[in-house]
Write an enzyme that holds these catalytic residues in place. Structure first.
Site, PDB file in Angstrom:
ATOM      1  N   PHE A  55       0.834  -1.203   0.000  1.00 38.49           N
ATOM      2  CA  PHE A  55       0.000   0.000   0.000  1.00 38.49           C
ATOM      3  C   PHE A  55       0.872   1.258   0.000  1.00 38.49           C
ATOM      4  O   PHE A  55       0.665   2.184  -0.780  1.00 38.49           O
ATOM      5  CB  PHE A  55      -0.914  -0.009   1.237  1.00 38.49           C
ATOM      6  CG  PHE A  55      -1.698   1.257   1.415  1.00 38.49           C
ATOM      7  CD1 PHE A  55      -1.225   2.266   2.246  1.00 38.49           C
ATOM      8  CD2 PHE A  55      -2.895   1.448   0.742  1.00 38.49           C
ATOM      9  CE1 PHE A  55      -1.943   3.428   2.400  1.00 38.49           C
ATOM     10  CE2 PHE A  55      -3.613   2.612   0.903  1.00 38.49           C
ATOM     11  CZ  PHE A  55      -3.129   3.606   1.741  1.00 38.49           C
ATOM     12  N   GLN A 437     -17.666  36.678  26.780  1.00 35.60           N
ATOM     13  CA  GLN A 437     -18.742  37.243  25.976  1.00 35.60           C
ATOM     14  C   GLN A 437     -19.506  38.322  26.721  1.00 35.60           C
ATOM     15  O   GLN A 437     -20.321  39.018  26.129  1.00 35.60           O
ATOM     16  CB  GLN A 437     -19.731  36.131  25.581  1.00 35.60           C
ATOM     17  CG  GLN A 437     -19.157  35.081  24.655  1.00 35.60           C
ATOM     18  CD  GLN A 437     -20.117  33.927  24.451  1.00 35.60           C
ATOM     19  OE1 GLN A 437     -19.792  32.790  24.722  1.00 35.60           O
ATOM     20  NE2 GLN A 437     -21.308  34.199  23.959  1.00 35.60           N
ATOM     21  N   PHE A 468     -19.437  30.539  21.821  1.00 33.64           N
ATOM     22  CA  PHE A 468     -20.649  29.724  21.633  1.00 33.64           C
ATOM     23  C   PHE A 468     -21.583  29.748  22.833  1.00 33.64           C
ATOM     24  O   PHE A 468     -22.422  28.864  22.978  1.00 33.64           O
ATOM     25  CB  PHE A 468     -20.279  28.270  21.293  1.00 33.64           C
ATOM     26  CG  PHE A 468     -19.248  28.131  20.215  1.00 33.64           C
ATOM     27  CD1 PHE A 468     -19.489  28.636  18.946  1.00 33.64           C
ATOM     28  CD2 PHE A 468     -18.032  27.518  20.466  1.00 33.64           C
ATOM     29  CE1 PHE A 468     -18.529  28.511  17.940  1.00 33.64           C
ATOM     30  CE2 PHE A 468     -17.074  27.394  19.477  1.00 33.64           C
ATOM     31  CZ  PHE A 468     -17.325  27.901  18.205  1.00 33.64           C
ATOM     32  N   GLU A 472     -20.249  33.220  28.331  1.00 33.09           N
ATOM     33  CA  GLU A 472     -21.188  34.268  28.697  1.00 33.09           C
ATOM     34  C   GLU A 472     -21.213  34.460  30.216  1.00 33.09           C
ATOM     35  O   GLU A 472     -20.980  35.553  30.713  1.00 33.09           O
ATOM     36  CB  GLU A 472     -22.587  33.928  28.191  1.00 33.09           C
ATOM     37  CG  GLU A 472     -23.609  35.009  28.500  1.00 33.09           C
ATOM     38  CD  GLU A 472     -24.969  34.728  27.900  1.00 33.09           C
ATOM     39  OE1 GLU A 472     -25.931  35.402  28.311  1.00 33.09           O
ATOM     40  OE2 GLU A 472     -25.083  33.856  27.016  1.00 33.09           O
ATOM     41  N   ARG A 546     -34.719  28.226  27.128  1.00 32.29           N
ATOM     42  CA  ARG A 546     -36.008  28.686  26.606  1.00 32.29           C
ATOM     43  C   ARG A 546     -36.617  27.680  25.631  1.00 32.29           C
ATOM     44  O   ARG A 546     -37.192  28.027  24.617  1.00 32.29           O
ATOM     45  CB  ARG A 546     -35.848  30.058  25.947  1.00 32.29           C
ATOM     46  CG  ARG A 546     -34.856  30.129  24.810  1.00 32.29           C
ATOM     47  CD  ARG A 546     -34.746  31.568  24.339  1.00 32.29           C
ATOM     48  NE  ARG A 546     -34.025  31.683  23.093  1.00 32.29           N
ATOM     49  CZ  ARG A 546     -33.717  32.855  22.521  1.00 32.29           C
ATOM     50  NH1 ARG A 546     -34.103  33.977  23.082  1.00 32.29           N
ATOM     51  NH2 ARG A 546     -33.066  32.896  21.387  1.00 32.29           N
ATOM     52  N   ARG A 578     -25.055  28.073  22.051  1.00 31.28           N
ATOM     53  CA  ARG A 578     -25.647  28.384  20.748  1.00 31.28           C
ATOM     54  C   ARG A 578     -27.054  27.789  20.544  1.00 31.28           C
ATOM     55  O   ARG A 578     -27.202  26.634  20.171  1.00 31.28           O
ATOM     56  CB  ARG A 578     -24.715  27.881  19.654  1.00 31.28           C
ATOM     57  CG  ARG A 578     -24.926  28.536  18.301  1.00 31.28           C
ATOM     58  CD  ARG A 578     -23.876  28.095  17.326  1.00 31.28           C
ATOM     59  NE  ARG A 578     -23.814  28.927  16.130  1.00 31.28           N
ATOM     60  CZ  ARG A 578     -22.806  28.904  15.277  1.00 31.28           C
ATOM     61  NH1 ARG A 578     -21.779  28.101  15.479  1.00 31.28           N
ATOM     62  NH2 ARG A 578     -22.816  29.686  14.224  1.00 31.28           N
ATOM     63  N   PHE A 580     -29.401  28.135  23.138  1.00 27.07           N
ATOM     64  CA  PHE A 580     -29.935  28.435  24.469  1.00 27.07           C
ATOM     65  C   PHE A 580     -31.187  27.626  24.791  1.00 27.07           C
ATOM     66  O   PHE A 580     -32.195  28.150  25.224  1.00 27.07           O
ATOM     67  CB  PHE A 580     -30.222  29.941  24.547  1.00 27.07           C
ATOM     68  CG  PHE A 580     -30.281  30.462  25.954  1.00 27.07           C
ATOM     69  CD1 PHE A 580     -29.171  30.433  26.755  1.00 27.07           C
ATOM     70  CD2 PHE A 580     -31.454  30.983  26.463  1.00 27.07           C
ATOM     71  CE1 PHE A 580     -29.215  30.920  28.058  1.00 27.07           C
ATOM     72  CE2 PHE A 580     -31.522  31.473  27.759  1.00 27.07           C
ATOM     73  CZ  PHE A 580     -30.394  31.438  28.558  1.00 27.07           C
ATOM     74  N   THR A 675     -34.728  36.835  26.159  1.00 29.95           N
ATOM     75  CA  THR A 675     -36.003  36.692  26.875  1.00 29.95           C
ATOM     76  C   THR A 675     -36.005  37.506  28.164  1.00 29.95           C
ATOM     77  O   THR A 675     -37.065  37.811  28.695  1.00 29.95           O
ATOM     78  CB  THR A 675     -36.299  35.211  27.168  1.00 29.95           C
ATOM     79  OG1 THR A 675     -35.131  34.584  27.681  1.00 29.95           O
ATOM     80  CG2 THR A 675     -36.722  34.499  25.898  1.00 29.95           C
ATOM     81  N   ALA A 744     -27.545  35.291  22.169  1.00 25.49           N
ATOM     82  CA  ALA A 744     -28.928  35.294  21.695  1.00 25.49           C
ATOM     83  C   ALA A 744     -29.056  35.709  20.238  1.00 25.49           C
ATOM     84  O   ALA A 744     -30.140  36.073  19.790  1.00 25.49           O
ATOM     85  CB  ALA A 744     -29.799  36.198  22.573  1.00 25.49           C
ATOM     86  N   GLU A 920     -27.389  31.697  15.851  1.00 20.27           N
ATOM     87  CA  GLU A 920     -27.958  30.476  16.419  1.00 20.27           C
ATOM     88  C   GLU A 920     -28.911  29.715  15.497  1.00 20.27           C
ATOM     89  O   GLU A 920     -28.912  28.479  15.501  1.00 20.27           O
ATOM     90  CB  GLU A 920     -28.695  30.820  17.723  1.00 20.27           C
ATOM     91  CG  GLU A 920     -27.782  31.323  18.814  1.00 20.27           C
ATOM     92  CD  GLU A 920     -28.569  31.886  19.994  1.00 20.27           C
ATOM     93  OE1 GLU A 920     -28.327  31.451  21.120  1.00 20.27           O
ATOM     94  OE2 GLU A 920     -29.427  32.762  19.766  1.00 20.27           O
TER      95      GLU A 920
END
Length: 988
Positions: A55, A437, A468, A472, A546, A578, A580, A675, A744, A920
């Site tokens: 090979f 973030q 991502f 945060e 959420r 990403r 949420f 939200t 978000a 997102e």
């Protein structure tokens, strides 16, 4: 040897020389290894060595022919016959095809009496079935003298199932799958040998009824992926100087590609700088009886150890104020920070941290969602959304079905782990360089821990190597500890987490368990839905998800009831990632719509029938405007050539027993806004200097997504000057205060509006000078003036759970994806053949960046739904802590044909310059691959006489695909009964 020459491009002259040297060295090593083997194994491995040498020699000859460069793609299996009466094959099965550790390997050799199909000698060896490679001696001995046919196959499988047994608690888990693989791989070997025997002994080929099995013998050879990007050109007549809507390259792209881009840990060392290492809990739930740091304090280079008593301000921290900077008396997860060691170097700090001895009184942990349900361990409040009359809806329904699905968690796996550099200044000031973030949240947490006003803490973020959502809120886990150390010692302190520390400590995407009951008419129209979500939040509430707001995905349902439970467990706190919680809620929706579609036998039509229409209302009573779902759906079907692919896949499935193809079309409706209403605001600060250059600062952070690039484009259009005159230096809390997190998917909308506002304010101040000198240049007007200014908030947002009223989202992003896959029913591996995506991003600010976001989000979702698995022990210990055990998508996972189309003529009046968010929403479209896999598995199950809905949890790993296919081999290797053993890992 094969790994050394795979998947790398090199210049021809250097590779020929290098490969020749490598061959010479490897050949010598392998020959010595063969010589040291027992006589009964020498024959097999000598043949393997010859095959490898052949090979590699072929590859070197290929290089010599190709004068530019070469890419090697060796197969994962190979077969050699030497001599005519002997056949040898080798196999490797891994979670991921590229650059991966095997689950099970096999090498098999059979020798026949000359001119017959009677077995003279048989060797079957397997790796991954014991601590060392094992030979199936009993099976091989029992098959000697037998003819190579169906009876031998049946007996071989029964014998192998008995001999290749594994303890149900075996390290690595996947016990039933690994046992089944030994049978499946032998069957592949059996078919290959049978195929060659028919040619050599009987001079015949397979009969028609056997041809369908031949796909099991094929060797995987990767195809080079190709991609197409379609987007709308800027309108005719748009000035060349107006860059909005043009595919401008990311402003930092060249610096990032060359390594010149500065990240947090690239900040040069300060004089007298120290390094910090964390002391973390090894128990998931326990009382701390004692902490002995004496050995650590005596270690070389150690300056001090820090614990809860050393926090000058408050030890209470977190988004919900339910966490501690340092554990105080009790630990609630493995990885809980108990203390820290500060030393002169990273090595000294990490060694000393391991020397700290902690005694615990263990308490019983809650690890899984199921354990939390039994213990009723939930965070409050328990949220509910209800719309319509659920009882009446179910009475109206012609059919009712129940189901459930588990969706695994996901590690952020950003390129740059969490890092903080804290530099103390005068009067209690603290300057922090952070990869975050949310600079304002980091500022607030640090100020509280230090006991100083927020105005004494300066947080600076140049750029991140990915976030991502993982950076945060969880950044504070590290930044507060480092700041406390710097404050105590009055010296700069730095810490960058190693990958295993980062994965252990910072949490990831919430695992979800969804239960649903759905009522529908004979036509496929869904009239009632009752769904319950359970998410594994970990040891703090952090950022709740959420999923409830996405429980219906893109489907209009008149009667809905949804309830969400956030489970309190003894895992590290999970957090934003990403989407949420949106992807998990959407995934459950696609599970029940898939079940409905297959029961109605109108697979494609059921989804189309239930799609939202303009002006319809969501379960949370928000009226939909600007719905483009139907346009995205129709364009996706057209571009993907769905009908042609469907017909071809059905034909392929009829002709192949052990390889199946599947297709799926999946829509998404993703709400855009925080939200938490107060977060829907942003600020910007724009300086115009005397030379006409502009310094732009805004509240968003750059994590590779191109936010700074888009903001420069916005400022360029408003001010009417070239992008080259505008510069973004960094994000900092002393230029724009009280910023919302970059999350978000709303950052371009919010910060774009702030930049627009600030630039318009400056233009108004410049207007008198432009009027006085209408033929003047930008520089002339600026020299005649001195200027500076600020900010806005998204209007009319707010939702009340009690009254089920209000506007949750500012607007929605829509998209549809069609994917086709091919699965190997015997091993569970799959190939992503094609994906077509149509995404509504409004009028794109920058098509190059937006297409990149769609592609990147899709691939990250591909990992979530088909590949990435976090394994925890029953006592809450994370077992997958690095790339060796946790697999993210590789090049080979990219669909062979990937088409991304940005929907044309779909302006959005709710955001800057008619654009839409893009970060997102595309991620969930990767579920089209998951449901295409499920479609292929359905075809495989039909071959075994199994029809109707079935459960396939996410991710659709090779193990789950193989197990779901359900055939005679899986029946020989049933899983052990739950409760009769302690598993290596549990599904959290």
């Amino acid at each position: 040897m094969m790994a050394l020459v795979s998947n790398h491009n090199f210049q021809a002259d250097s590779i020929v020389f290098g490969a020749a040297c490598t061959l010479s060295h490897m050949g010598a090593v392998l020959r010595k290894a063969v010589q040291s083997l027992p006589p009964h194994q020498t024959e097999v491995f000598q043949a393997v060595l010859e095959q490898l040498q052949w090979f590699a020699g072929q590859q070197i000859r290929n290089v010599a022919v190709n004068a530019s460069s070469v890419s090697f793609h060796p197969p994962t299996t190979f077969c050699v016959s030497s001599p005519q009466s002997q056949f040898i094959s080798a196999f490797k099965q891994s979670p991921r095809r590229e650059d991966d550790i095997s689950i099970v390997t096999a090498a098999m050799s059979v020798t026949f009496s000359p001119g017959t199909d009677v077995v003279k000698d048989l060797r079957l060896s397997f790796g991954g079935m014991a601590p060392v490679t094992v030979l199936a001696r009993r099976t091989a001995d029992r098959l000697l003298g037998r003819q190579w046919g169906e009876e031998l196959l049946q007996e071989a499988c029964s014998l192998l199932a008995e001999e290749m047994s594994l303890d149900p608690s075996a390290p690595g888990g996947m016990v039933s799958y690994r046992r089944t693989l030994t049978l499946s791989l032998f069957y592949k070997f059996y078919l290959r040998v049978l195929q060659k025997l028919r040619l050599q002994v009987y001079q015949t080929t397979f009969k028609d009824n056997c041809l369908v099995c031949l796909s099991a013998t094929e060797v995987y050879r990767p195809e080079t992926p190709s991609s197409v990007q379609v987007y709308q050109a800027v309108p005719e007549g748009q000035s060349l100087g107006d860059v909005v809507g043009r595919p401008i390259m990311h402003l930092s792209a060249l610096k990032q590609a060359t390594g010149e881009a500065m990240y947090c840990d690239d900040v040069p060392l300060y004089e007298n700088e120290l390094y910090l290492a964390l002391i973390t809990s090894t128990k998931a739930h326990a009382r701390i009886l004692s902490v002995d740091a004496a050995a650590a304090e005596r270690s070389p280079g150690v300056v001090c150890c820090l614990f809860a008593s050393d926090v000058p301000g408050s030890n209470i921290t977190g988004m919900r104020q339910d966490e501690t900077v340092f554990a105080d008396g009790q630990v609630t997860c493995v990885g809980h920070i108990v203390g820290a060691v500060v030393a002169d170097t990273q090595l000294h700090a990490q060694r000393a941290a391991k020397a700290v001895k902690i005694q615990y009184e263990e308490l019983e942990p809650v690890v899984t969602i199921q354990e939390a349900i039994v213990a009723q361990s939930f965070y409050k409040p328990i949220r509910t959304i209800q719309c319509g009359d659920l009882e009446a809806g179910f009475k109206q329904a012609d059919h009712i079905l129940d189901g459930e699905i588990h969706i695994g968690g996901q590690e952020h796996f950003y390129l740059e782990t969490n890092v903080t550099l804290a530099v103390p200044r005068e009067d209690g000031e603290m300057e922090l360089f952070i990869s975050s973030q949310s600079p304002s949240d980091s500022q607030a947490f640090v100020a509280k821990a230090l006991g100083v006003p927020a105005n004494r803490v300066l947080v600076r973020v140049k750029r991140m190597g990915g976030g991502f959502g993982g950076k945060e809120s969880r950044t504070s886990v590290l930044s507060t500890v480092v700041a406390v150390a710097a404050d105590k010692l009055k010296r700069p302190v730095r810490c960058m987490l190693d990958r295993d520390e980062d994965m252990l400590i910072t949490g990831g995407r919430h695992p979800f368990y969804g239960k649903y009951k759905v009522g529908f008419l004979q036509t496929g129209k869904v009239v009632a839905l009752d769904v319950t979500f359970y998410s594994n939040a970990g040891n703090s509430m952090d950022l709740s998800q959420r999923a409830l707001f996405h429980m219906e995905n893109s489907y209009s349902i008149p009667n809905v009831h949804g309830q969400g439970f956030i489970c309190r467990t003894n895992l590290p706190s999970n957090t934003a990632f990403r989407g949420f919680g949106g992807p998990q809620g959407l995934m459950v929706a696609e599970a029940w719509i898939t079940d409905v579609a297959h029961l109605c036998l109108f697979i494609l039509q059921v989804r189309r029938l239930n799609l939202y229409l303009e002006g319809e209302s969501t379960p949370y009573n928000q009226i939909l405007h600007g719905v483009t779902l139907d346009r995205c759906w129709d364009e996706c079907l057209s571009r993907s050539e769905y009908e042609r692919r469907r017909a071809a896949a059905d034909l392929f499935n009829r002709q192949n027993r052990w390889t199946k193809r599947g297709l799926a079309v999946v829509p998404t409706k993703f709400g855009i806004a925080f939200t938490a209403t107060f977060l829907n605001q942003a600020g910007a600060l724009v300086h115009i200097y005397r030379d006409g250059s502009v310094l732009l600062t805004h509240g968003g952070t750059e994590m590779g997504q191109g936010l700074h690039t888009k903001m420069v484009q916005v400022a360029s259009r408003v001010l009417g000057i070239p992008c080259a005159r505008i510069y973004v230096s960094e994000t900092s809390t002393n230029t724009v205060a009280n910023t919302s997190p970059t999350a978000a998917s709303a950052s371009s909308d919010l910060n774009g509006a702030a930049v627009l506002n600030a630039c318009q304010t400056l233009l108004k101040r410049l207007e008198p000078y432009r009027t006085q000198n209408p033929k003047g240049s930008w520089e002339d007007w600026v020299r005649a003036s001195r200027v500076s200014s600020l900010s806005p908030r998204t209007p009319d947002l707010g939702y009340d759970f009690d009254t089920n009223s209000g506007r949750v989202f500012n607007y929605y992003s829509y998209g549809v994806a069609c994917s086709e896959v091919e699965i190997d029913c015997l091993t569970g591996t799959h190939k992503n053949l094609s994906t077509t995506i149509v995404m509504d991003v409004g009028h794109s600010l920058n098509p190059a960046i937006d297409v990149g976001q769609v592609e990147g989000g899709f691939m990250q979702g591909l990992g979530l739904f088909t590949l990435e698995e976090l394994h925890y022990s029953p006592r809450g210990v994370l077992l997958t802590r690095g790339p060796g055990s946790y697999k993210i998508p590789a090049f080979g996972d990219i669909p062979t044909q990937l088409t991304v189309s940005l929907l044309r003529d779909a302006p959005n009046d709710k955001a800057i310059f008619a654009s839409k968010a893009v970060g997102e929403p595309p991620l969930f479209l990767a579920s089209s691959v998951f449901y295409a896999i499920k479609d292929a598995v359905r075809a495989a199950r039909a071959e075994s006489g199994m029809t109707g809905p079935f459960r396939l949890d996410s991710p659709a790993s090779a193990e789950r695909i193989r197990t779901a296919c359900c055939d005679r081999f899986t029946k020989l290797c049933p899983p052990a009964q739950p409760g009769t053993f302690s598993p290596w890992s549990v599904r959290v």
